[in-house]
Scaffold this motif. Structure first.
Motif, mmCIF file in Angstrom:
data_model
loop_
_atom_site.group_PDB
_atom_site.id
_atom_site.type_symbol
_atom_site.label_atom_id
_atom_site.label_comp_id
_atom_site.label_asym_id
_atom_site.label_seq_id
_atom_site.Cartn_x
_atom_site.Cartn_y
_atom_site.Cartn_z
ATOM 1 N N ASP A 143 0.836 -1.218 -0.019
ATOM 2 C CA ASP A 143 -0.107 0.061 -0.009
ATOM 3 C C ASP A 143 0.811 1.192 0.118
ATOM 4 O O ASP A 143 0.674 2.411 -0.647
ATOM 5 C CB ASP A 143 -0.796 0.088 1.311
ATOM 6 C CG ASP A 143 -2.119 -0.967 1.166
ATOM 7 O OD1 ASP A 143 -2.363 -1.590 -0.021
ATOM 8 O OD2 ASP A 143 -2.675 -1.514 2.050
ATOM 9 N N THR A 144 1.992 1.186 0.731
ATOM 10 C CA THR A 144 2.635 2.295 1.046
ATOM 11 C C THR A 144 3.444 2.954 -0.563
ATOM 12 O O THR A 144 3.224 3.921 -0.800
ATOM 13 C CB THR A 144 4.159 1.966 1.977
ATOM 14 O OG1 THR A 144 3.505 1.783 2.984
ATOM 15 C CG2 THR A 144 4.917 3.302 1.862
ATOM 16 N N CYS A 145 3.797 1.484 -1.312
ATOM 17 C CA CYS A 145 4.409 1.842 -2.588
ATOM 18 C C CYS A 145 3.407 2.424 -3.464
ATOM 19 O O CYS A 145 3.546 3.448 -4.452
ATOM 20 C CB CYS A 145 4.957 0.570 -3.161
ATOM 21 S SG CYS A 145 6.244 0.023 -2.131
ATOM 22 N N LEU A 146 2.036 1.755 -3.477
ATOM 23 C CA LEU A 146 1.129 2.193 -4.484
ATOM 24 C C LEU A 146 0.786 3.711 -4.239
ATOM 25 O O LEU A 146 0.658 4.619 -5.089
ATOM 26 C CB LEU A 146 -0.001 1.358 -4.246
ATOM 27 C CG LEU A 146 -0.231 0.430 -5.173
ATOM 28 C CD1 LEU A 146 -1.767 -0.437 -4.861
ATOM 29 C CD2 LEU A 146 -0.449 0.860 -6.599
ATOM 30 N N ASN A 147 0.645 4.108 -3.100
ATOM 31 C CA ASN A 147 0.466 5.615 -2.727
ATOM 32 C C ASN A 147 1.394 6.486 -3.220
ATOM 33 O O ASN A 147 1.110 7.324 -3.802
ATOM 34 C CB ASN A 147 0.195 5.559 -1.062
ATOM 35 C CG ASN A 147 -1.113 5.091 -0.591
ATOM 36 O OD1 ASN A 147 -1.906 4.826 -1.581
ATOM 37 N ND2 ASN A 147 -1.146 4.413 0.397
ATOM 38 N N GLY A 148 2.567 5.987 -3.092
ATOM 39 C CA GLY A 148 3.962 6.972 -3.350
ATOM 40 C C GLY A 148 4.044 6.996 -5.001
ATOM 41 O O GLY A 148 4.174 7.744 -5.783
ATOM 42 N N LEU A 149 3.478 5.689 -5.759
ATOM 43 C CA LEU A 149 3.642 5.641 -7.175
ATOM 44 C C LEU A 149 2.472 6.633 -7.613
ATOM 45 O O LEU A 149 2.443 7.418 -8.611
ATOM 46 C CB LEU A 149 3.271 4.372 -7.605
ATOM 47 C CG LEU A 149 4.501 3.343 -7.406
ATOM 48 C CD1 LEU A 149 4.324 2.107 -7.817
ATOM 49 C CD2 LEU A 149 5.727 3.796 -8.512
ATOM 50 N N VAL A 150 1.189 6.859 -6.926
ATOM 51 C CA VAL A 150 -0.086 7.752 -7.425
ATOM 52 C C VAL A 150 0.565 8.984 -7.376
ATOM 53 O O VAL A 150 0.242 9.966 -8.107
ATOM 54 C CB VAL A 150 -1.326 7.462 -6.422
ATOM 55 C CG1 VAL A 150 -2.194 8.405 -6.772
ATOM 56 C CG2 VAL A 150 -1.684 5.848 -6.560
ATOM 57 N N LEU A 151 1.285 9.298 -6.369
ATOM 58 C CA LEU A 151 1.883 10.590 -5.913
ATOM 59 C C LEU A 151 2.651 11.262 -7.456
ATOM 60 O O LEU A 151 2.610 12.127 -7.857
ATOM 61 C CB LEU A 151 2.470 11.094 -4.733
ATOM 62 C CG LEU A 151 1.690 10.882 -3.709
ATOM 63 C CD1 LEU A 151 2.617 10.736 -2.561
ATOM 64 C CD2 LEU A 151 0.753 11.971 -3.552
ATOM 65 N N LEU A 152 3.334 10.174 -7.889
ATOM 66 C CA LEU A 152 4.282 10.550 -8.951
ATOM 67 C C LEU A 152 3.623 10.665 -10.409
ATOM 68 O O LEU A 152 4.056 11.192 -11.198
ATOM 69 C CB LEU A 152 5.335 9.077 -9.247
ATOM 70 C CG LEU A 152 6.210 9.018 -8.123
ATOM 71 C CD1 LEU A 152 7.116 7.881 -8.319
ATOM 72 C CD2 LEU A 152 7.268 10.233 -8.005
ATOM 73 N N LEU A 153 2.365 10.637 -10.355
ATOM 74 C CA LEU A 153 1.450 10.792 -11.573
ATOM 75 C C LEU A 153 1.277 12.233 -11.583
ATOM 76 O O LEU A 153 1.030 12.569 -12.725
ATOM 77 C CB LEU A 153 -0.006 10.244 -11.456
ATOM 78 C CG LEU A 153 0.014 8.485 -11.313
ATOM 79 C CD1 LEU A 153 -1.535 7.802 -11.186
ATOM 80 C CD2 LEU A 153 0.692 7.835 -12.688
ATOM 81 N N SER A 154 1.413 12.809 -10.942
ATOM 82 C CA SER A 154 1.503 14.525 -10.820
ATOM 83 C C SER A 154 2.775 14.899 -11.252
ATOM 84 O O SER A 154 2.945 16.127 -11.319
ATOM 85 C CB SER A 154 0.864 14.929 -9.515
ATOM 86 O OG SER A 154 -0.380 14.421 -9.093
ATOM 87 N N ASN A 155 3.897 14.203 -11.371
ATOM 88 C CA ASN A 155 5.276 14.632 -11.743
ATOM 89 C C ASN A 155 5.108 15.239 -13.137
ATOM 90 O O ASN A 155 4.440 14.998 -13.832
ATOM 91 C CB ASN A 155 6.340 13.327 -11.496
ATOM 92 C CG ASN A 155 7.722 13.813 -11.548
ATOM 93 O OD1 ASN A 155 8.308 14.445 -12.692
ATOM 94 N ND2 ASN A 155 8.216 13.533 -10.563
ATOM 95 N N ARG A 156 6.012 16.391 -13.179
ATOM 96 C CA ARG A 156 6.030 17.085 -14.533
ATOM 97 C C ARG A 156 6.590 16.335 -15.628
ATOM 98 O O ARG A 156 6.511 16.445 -16.982
ATOM 99 C CB ARG A 156 6.841 18.379 -14.331
ATOM 100 C CG ARG A 156 6.259 19.453 -13.385
ATOM 101 C CD ARG A 156 7.000 20.427 -13.134
ATOM 102 N NE ARG A 156 6.373 21.579 -12.099
ATOM 103 C CZ ARG A 156 6.885 22.635 -12.070
ATOM 104 N NH1 ARG A 156 8.269 22.983 -12.745
ATOM 105 N NH2 ARG A 156 6.137 23.666 -11.073
ATOM 106 N N ASP A 157 7.617 15.192 -15.247
ATOM 107 C CA ASP A 157 8.246 14.725 -16.296
ATOM 108 C C ASP A 157 7.393 13.618 -16.817
ATOM 109 O O ASP A 157 6.802 12.648 -16.114
ATOM 110 C CB ASP A 157 9.441 13.992 -15.515
ATOM 111 C CG ASP A 157 10.409 13.190 -16.804
ATOM 112 O OD1 ASP A 157 10.301 12.163 -16.931
ATOM 113 O OD2 ASP A 157 11.289 14.144 -17.270
#
Length: 978
Positions: free
Chosen positions: A452-466
């Motif tokens: 779950d921790t990894c999934l939440n972190g990856l979802v946050l990366l969806l807002s990354n500019r790159d």
């Protein structure tokens, strides 16, 4: 006093004025000289070709000098050019003349040069074979070894018998350095003629018994090249190799360790069995015979390591401290494949130490650690910080370290590793950031506590500019959601909202697949996404179009009311798409989901086909299956079986008989033959010790040892064949061919070689070609004339695949040179050809080709180049001339130039136009020359009788009347001109 003082003053003033004038003149002279030097330097810089040519001419003059010091200096410069990668092949004729020099230093440098260019200049190298054979008997061990090295570098099948005998002689040499060189020559001879394998195996078997550490590595390398499957040759030498291993030179250690690894896997049982016993002091098998084993025990005994197995592990362990990274890596792989599991960890520190080396070394070591860390995480976990990525690391190094950290991740250290990964995701290296996201996905799959921790972190990366980071995050999230789809519908909704902002095709396709796969959990969002895709369908990439068709089909089955028209619209677009995969998928989907007479019963199973539960993907390391290859090999590095790779065999269920490795120790009986044998061994070891000393002392000691050996009386012992006896075993045809190489050269004195233009660099688009007739017998076919072609690249780019194409007439017999794969700018290369002109001066027309172009060229020989010298006496000449009278005789009276009246001048002029041999004459007014035509072997006799008033009678006798008239014209022209 006043008069004397004034006179002194006037003299001083005059001297000062004179000095000033001299200084001004000196200054002007220096300026002029400096100006000339600057002009010369400017000319050299603007004309590098001329400078190179001028430099070669200077070196040629130095090599032809009578002073040894100049020759030595020239050779040092030439070897320096070779070391810098410069082409010095043009100097071959000048260098090879010094092969018989008595100066040891000069001779060694000449051999260094010949080793480099003997393969390219085979024709010229062959002419010096007799010199190399004499050098094989030289008192100096380095000269003997160099001669064998050059001889084995001449890649001509015709001298295979000579090479074989030379190798056999060298294998029995007193010097270990020469025996080492013979082991190297074995590999060269085997690559030239594999039919010699059986004889070479005999030599290898003899050299394997050698006790010198200098020879061990080289002979094992020859064993690996020629007969790696003959492990029976290793049995008796196994313990000796294990004991010598520490003292063998480093690259020899690598070869021996690799061979012994394969050997051990065939001779010992697996130490990885449960309940295995490991007794370091178990030396029983060395001393006890089979008869002393205890009897009456029929039950299965626990594993006890073979003493020879333990011997190998014990003797290789110290090499983990070697300064050579290849040696450390070899020992590490040996322990990995042979040692008990609890002992493998001793290689860890040594491997981690290698990570301080160059990038190339780091890359290979990290690859091997990555494979090891999958099976045995505990080995490297204490050194986890050594694998933290540094900003200065190259991308491929970073990726491998990331792989190892992921392999080492467990419940105890995952929080530390994830904190490290958070830093890596922000890296400017986008490829590395993407690899980090994949690593996070693997950690989430392998360790359920942090999913779950990894999934939440990856979802946050969806807002990354790159975009790269977002795309990789979407792909990894898709894989993770497949493991727990019911719990993460909110994440799917969040990804759908971000869909419009994501442009990477793989990421868009992944989101469409997720929405389609779990469309029943997002019933309101899925139709809207399909509507957007219908608008942009024609502009999407193929992978996105395929997932759009799949999404439309799934929504048609689950929400037909809202999506029926949209689905039909998308299927119609796909029906006429340019990509045939999309057209095929569209037709299949239409028949599957839309009921019709053609679809039959398939429509009933549409839901079960499209909406069937899919197994969750398994995120695994890319190094998982690499352990099928031996660590440290090219195959392991490439993850693909490379040419020449030898697989490690499985451990035998029952160990083979260990007595095959026992060596009988024969006590000396006092016979002369055995004394001689022991003396030979002593001499061998002594020469091994002295090889590091001066050359002169080693040579003298060998001579003394040989003399002692000769004076020793050995009764009733058959003497070994001498070198002359051994060479007499060579077939007669080989001797006749060797004779044809050497004798014509001694009967004729060559003049300067004339060079002709074959292809101008303007016509050849940068490729220039010149040719000349070296007047040597053609190796390829006796009826061919040897031609040497100098190919030069005057363009600013490389020329590739230079070869000979079509020829005219089609019946023309030409032996072409091997294709030149690449010729760099400003480089040149000399190649040899053979052409059968059939005793005619008709031009040989052919095409000189590169990878892109073809150029028509022709070689037209002068009539004198169609001959080869013939050696005969004056008596035989007159006898043969008497047979060729009448129509076979062509003559003319000529008026000779005064400078050409001497016998030496006549010989020089005749030889400049005709490749004939000089016949010694007892008459001062007669000059005679003899030759034969190359193609048919017809005799050609040339005689010149001097008359009064600078006149002479020139006569040519031969059956080839047309050639006679042409040759008469050429010789007449040469003798009548200054």
């Amino acid at each position: 006093m006043d008069v004397g003082f004034s006179s002194l003053r006037s003299e001083a003033v005059g001297a000062v004025r004179t000095a000033m004038v001299s200084a001004e003149n000196l200054q002007l002279t220096l300026k002029a000289e400096l100006s000339q030097e600057e002009q010369a330097l400017t000319h050299i810089r603007s004309n590098p070709k001329e400078a190179h040519k001028a430099g070669n001419e200077d070196l040629k003059e130095m090599l032809e000098s009578s002073k040894e010091s100049l020759k030595l200096e020239a050779m040092k410069r030439i070897v320096g050019l070779i070391a810098k990668g410069k082409n010095a092949s043009e100097l071959f004729p000048a260098v090879v003349k010094n092969v018989a020099s008595k100066n040891i230093e000069l001779k060694k440098l000449v051999y260094v040069y010949l080793v480099r260019y003997a393969e390219e200049q085979q024709d010229l190298a062959l002419l010096s074979i007799s010199t190399f054979q004499r050098a094989l008997k030289d008192p100096n061990q380095f000269i003997r070894a160099s001669a064998l090295r050059v001889l084995s570098s001449i890649r001509v099948p015709i001298i295979v018998p000579i090479m074989m005998l030379a190798i056999k002689e060298a294998a029995a040499d007193l010097s270990p350095y020469v025996r080492k060189t013979s082991a190297h020559a074995i590999q060269k001879l085997f690559s030239l003629d594999a039919d010699q394998k059986e004889q070479l195996i005999e030599v290898i078997e003899k050299l394997l018994k050698d006790k010198s550490t200098l020879v061990a590595g080289s002979v094992v390398m020859a064993f690996e090249e020629v007969c790696p499957d003959r492990i029976d040759l290793i049995h008796k030498n196994y313990r000796k190799l294990c004991n010598l291993l520490v003292d063998v030179e480093e690259w020899g250690q690598v070869v021996i360790i690799s061979m012994l690894t394969r050997y051990a896997r065939t001779q010992f049982t697996s130490p990885w069995k449960e309940g295995a016993m490991f007794d370091e002091n178990n030396e029983k098998a060395f001393y006890e015979s089979d008869s002393e084993e205890k009897k009456g025990h029929t039950e299965e005994k626990p594993y006890i390591m073979d003493p020879d197995h333990r011997l190998l592990l014990r003797n290789t362990k110290p090499l983990l401290q070697s300064r050579n990274t290849a040696v450390v890596m070899s020992v590490a792989q040996l322990y990995w494949h042979l040692a008990p599991k609890h002992e493998v960890s001793i290689v860890t520190k040594s491997l981690v130490r290698l990570l301080r080396s160059h990038r190339e070394v780091q890359y290979i070591v990290l690859q091997n650690i990555a494979t090891m860390s999958i099976q045995r995480k505990g080995m490297f976990e204490p050194f986890m910080k050594s694998f933290y990525v540094r900003s200065t690391d190259a991308t491929h190094i970073k990726t491998l370290k990331l792989e190892i950290l992921t392999n080492l991740a467990n419940e105890a250290n995952i929080s530390t590793i994830l904190r490290e990964f958070q830093t890596y995701v922000k890296s400017q290296d986008k490829a590395f950031a993407a690899a980090t996201i994949q690593a996070i996905g693997r950690c989430a799959t392998n360790i359920s506590e942090v999913t779950d921790t990894c999934l939440n972190g990856l979802v946050l990366l969806l807002s990354n500019r790159d975009e790269t980071v977002v795309a990789e995050s979407v792909v990894v999230i898709k894989k993770l959601l497949q493991t727990q789809p019911t719990q993460h519908s909110e994440i799917i909704k969040h990804m759908a909202k971000l869909f419009d902002n994501i442009t990477v095709p793989m990421a868009r396709a992944s989101i469409l697949w997720l929405i389609g796969e779990y469309c029943e959990r997002v019933p309101k969002i899925a139709p809207d996404v399909l509507r957007k895709m219908a608008k942009s369908f024609t502009a999407e990439e193929d992978i996105v179009k395929l997932q759009t068709v799949n999404l439309a089909a799934k929504l048609y089955l689950t929400n037909s009311k809202q999506t029926k028209l949209l689905t039909q619209y998308i299927l119609n677009l796909g029906k006429y798409d340019q990509n045939y995969d999309i057209r095929d998928r569209t037709r299949f989907i239409r028949q599957l989901i839309v009921p019709s007479e053609k679809s039959g019963a398939l429509n009933k199973y549409a839901r079960r086909i499209l909406l069937a539960p899919k197994p969750a993907p398994v995120l695994e390391s890319s190094f998982k299956d690499r352990d099928r290859f031996q660590l440290g090999t090219l195959s392991h590095s490439l993850n693909s079986k490379a040419t020449g790779y030898q697989e490690l065999s499985d451990w035998p269920a029952v160990a083979p008989d260990q007595s095959v490795r026992n060596v009988e120790i024969i006590e000396a009986s006092g016979s002369d033959s055995e004394e001689e044998s022991s003396e030979s061994e002593k001499t061998s070891s002594d020469s091994g010790k002295s090889s590091s000393g001066s050359e002169q002392s080693s040579s003298e000691s060998e001579l003394e040892q040989k003399k002692k050996k000769k004076t020793k009386k050995v009764p009733q012992k058959k003497s070994k064949p001498t070198a002359a006896d051994r060479y007499s075993e060579i077939p007669a045809v080989c001797w006749s061919l060797r004779a044809s190489f050497f004798f014509p050269v001694t009967t004729s004195s060559f003049g300067p070689v004339k060079t002709y233009e074959l292809l101008h660099h303007m016509t050849g688009k940068g490729l220039a070609a010149k040719y000349h007739f070296p007047r040597q017998p053609c190796l390829y076919q006796p009826s061919m004339v040897a031609v040497q072609v100098i190919l030069s690249n005057s363009s600013d780019h490389s020329l590739e695949e230079i070869h000979i194409g079509d020829r005219s007439p089609a019946s023309l017999s030409i032996h072409c040179f091997n294709t030149i794969e690449r010729l760099e700018p400003e480089a040149s290369v000399t190649v040899s050809m053979g052409i059968d002109f059939s005793d005619s001066t008709q031009a040989a027309n052919f095409q000189l080709c590169t990878k892109e172009d073809q150029f028509s060229v022709s070689i037209q020989p002068a009539v004198g180049e169609l001959l080869m010298p013939s050696s005969m006496t004056e008596q035989d000449f007159c006898k043969e001339q008497g047979k060729l009278q009448g129509m076979n005789e062509t003559s003319a009276t000529i008026t000779m130039e005064t400078a050409n009246a001497s016998s030496q001048a006549i010989s020089k002029q005749v030889l400049s136009v005709a490749n004939v041999g000089v016949v010694s004459s007892s008459q001062n007014n007669f000059s005679r020359f003899a030759g034969r035509t190359v193609s048919s072997g017809a005799l050609v006799l040339v005689s010149l009788e001097l008359k009064e008033s600078s006149t002479a009678l020139l006569t040519i006798n031969t059956e080839k009347t047309v050639m006679a008239s042409m040759l008469l014209r050429d010789i007449k022209q040469a003798l009548t001109q200054a």
